[in-house]
Design a protein around this motif. Structure first.
Motif, PDB file in Angstrom:
ATOM      1  N   ARG A  97       0.962  -1.262  -0.109  1.00  0.00           N
ATOM      2  CA  ARG A  97       0.545  -0.042  -0.036  1.00  0.00           C
ATOM      3  C   ARG A  97       0.407   1.193  -0.167  1.00  0.00           C
ATOM      4  O   ARG A  97       0.546   2.261  -0.364  1.00  0.00           O
ATOM      5  N   SER A 113       2.286   1.369  -3.431  1.00  0.00           N
ATOM      6  CA  SER A 113       1.188   1.931  -4.733  1.00  0.00           C
ATOM      7  C   SER A 113       1.037   3.581  -4.204  1.00  0.00           C
ATOM      8  O   SER A 113       0.837   4.179  -4.994  1.00  0.00           O
ATOM      9  N   THR A 114       0.839   4.506  -2.676  1.00  0.00           N
ATOM     10  CA  THR A 114       1.267   5.368  -2.499  1.00  0.00           C
ATOM     11  C   THR A 114       1.879   6.108  -3.271  1.00  0.00           C
ATOM     12  O   THR A 114       1.620   7.034  -3.374  1.00  0.00           O
ATOM     13  N   GLN A 119       3.959   5.630  -5.403  1.00  0.00           N
ATOM     14  CA  GLN A 119       3.994   5.695  -6.884  1.00  0.00           C
ATOM     15  C   GLN A 119       3.010   6.896  -7.695  1.00  0.00           C
ATOM     16  O   GLN A 119       3.270   7.774  -8.963  1.00  0.00           O
ATOM     17  N   ARG A 120       1.996   6.093  -6.847  1.00  0.00           N
ATOM     18  CA  ARG A 120       0.836   7.768  -7.431  1.00  0.00           C
ATOM     19  C   ARG A 120       1.279   9.339  -7.210  1.00  0.00           C
ATOM     20  O   ARG A 120       0.462   9.906  -7.635  1.00  0.00           O
TER      21      ARG A 120
END
Length: 434
Positions: free
Chosen positions: A239, A242-243, A245-246
């Motif tokens: 998680r 992913s955070t 990368q965004r």
């Protein structure tokens, strides 16, 4: 010397090969061998689980050792003690003579004592004219001296095992704490995942251990908890990656919500108002007003719609986040009895039930409305469900709610720890919403 010949027991007591082996072993004591009797007794107390003797038998042995005149057990000092059962009873703090005899037999059976019985079975001593012991009849402590090294080795094994178990328990405690707090953090931050399932798996592991587990059971539990912790950490790390990368720091606050207000599978919070805002709801999903019995439905202002406030998100003023409805009902199953037909399918049902509970617990409408304004109507209903669940521990529900409202306004109150504590308490019940 006393151990130089084989003796058989007096009366109807039979001779056994174990008694013969103990006498043979006692006859092999080295002339210069000696040991501190109290140090050896402490080792016996440590090694008793492996020797198969009870604490009462050790109390009788302690009394026998107190009749030995020297601190050092040695062949040159003699190894026979000959107190009567009455004297042993006194030194064992009034133990019944029948009990004393039973534990003496257990010590002989364990190979820690030898009987040297007189022709008539009495215990006594013959002394020469100089007062030196010529011959004694009673209990020989020779097996203790002969097995001193073995007893100390067994005591060391028991102590090492105890230390190993202690370290296992410490690691299990740390692992349990890590898992509970990681799941709590994931729920607080709205991280997507089956956290309820993971928490129930965690509780099943912990509650499946017996009251007095063996070392193997503790080792297995530690392995399973370590694997579960690694699984949780992996989900949280994915998680975070992913955070990152965004490139959106607020992404972790977002979640998916079922917009159907009548859905029986709604597990995500529906909305949250800012501090001081009116508890309203759009798209026909009305909120029950705080006035008792009115049941009126208010509709949202169009300005809030245009601002695009997300249901359940943390607002700019630092308001509380709502939690999944399924999680709330699992932590607070008592509120289900106050829903329509004993069911709560959505947040509107929960808020309606909370108004009923508020009246039942004697919480004033103004106290509940202040809580709804400070926390949001969903969170106020959640807190009321928690108060109902803990009703036996709260003297004044209204005062308690006002205190939580004040703390919420100061940013000092979070619902997550309260819900997780109730979830832990109610996990075995396994009751479902609706």
């Amino acid at each position: 010397m006393e151990t130089g010949s084989i003796t058989t027991p007096f009366g109807r007591r039979s001779m056994t090969l174990g008694m013969l082996a103990s006498q043979v072993m006692a006859g092999e004591i080295k002339p210069d061998q000696s040991v501190d009797k109290w140090k050896l007794f402490r080792a016996l107390c440590e090694a008793k689980p492996l020797l198969g003797i009870s604490d009462r038998a050790l109390a009788v042995l302690n009394a026998l050792l107190s009749f030995y005149p020297k601190n050092e057990l040695a062949q040159e000092n003699g190894l026979i003690v000959f107190p009567s059962n009455i004297q042993l009873s006194l030194r064992t703090h009034g133990m019944a003579e029948q009990t004393v005899r039973r534990h003496l037999a257990a010590l002989v059976e364990a190979g820690l004592l030898l009987r040297k019985d007189s022709p008539n079975g009495k215990r006594y001593v013959r002394r020469d004219r100089a007062g030196e012991v010529n011959e004694a009849f009673g209990f020989s402590l020779a097996p203790l001296l002969a097995r001193a090294e073995e007893i100390e080795r067994l005591a060391a094994e028991v102590m090492a095992e105890r230390l190993h178990v202690q370290r296992l328990r410490e690691r299990i405690t740390l692992c349990r704490r890590d898992i509970a707090k990681l799941i709590e953090a994931a729920v607080e931050e709205d991280v997507q995942g089956d956290w309820q399932g993971l928490y129930l798996e965690f509780r099943d592991l912990v509650e499946g251990v017996p009251r007095s587990p063996t070392t193997a059971q503790l080792e297995l539990l530690l392995d399973e908890l370590t694997a579960l912790r690694a699984k949780i950490l992996k989900q949280l790390e994915m998680r975070m990656k992913s955070t990152k990368q965004r490139g959106n720091a607020d992404y972790i606050e977002r979640h998916i919500q079922n917009s159907n207000p009548e859905s029986t599978t709604e597990l995500e919070p529906s909305f949250e108002t800012k501090q001081g805002a009116t508890p309203e709801q759009d798209n026909g999903r009305g909120a029950v007003t705080m006035e008792e019995g009115r049941g009126e439905i208010a509709h949202p202002s169009r300005q809030e719609e245009r601002q695009g406030r997300r249901p359940g998100a943390r607002d700019d003023a630092g308001g509380l986040k709502s939690f999944p409805l399924g999680l709330v009902l699992q932590a607070c199953p008592e509120i289900l009895a106050y829903g329509a037909n004993g069911q709560i399918r959505n947040w509107r049902d929960l808020m309606t039930a909370a108004v009923t509970v508020r009246s039942m617990l004697g919480v004033s409408p103004s106290a509940y409305e202040e809580a709804a304004n400070a926390m949001g109507p969903e969170n106020a209903a959640t807190v009321m469900a928690c108060i109902l669940e803990r009703g036996g521990h709260i003297n004044s529900a209204g005062g308690y709610l006002r205190d939580l409202t004040r703390r919420s306004e100061k940013g000092e109150f979070a619902i997550g720890p309260m819900l997780m504590a109730l979830l832990r308490a109610n996990a075995p019940a396994g009751r479902k919403a609706g």
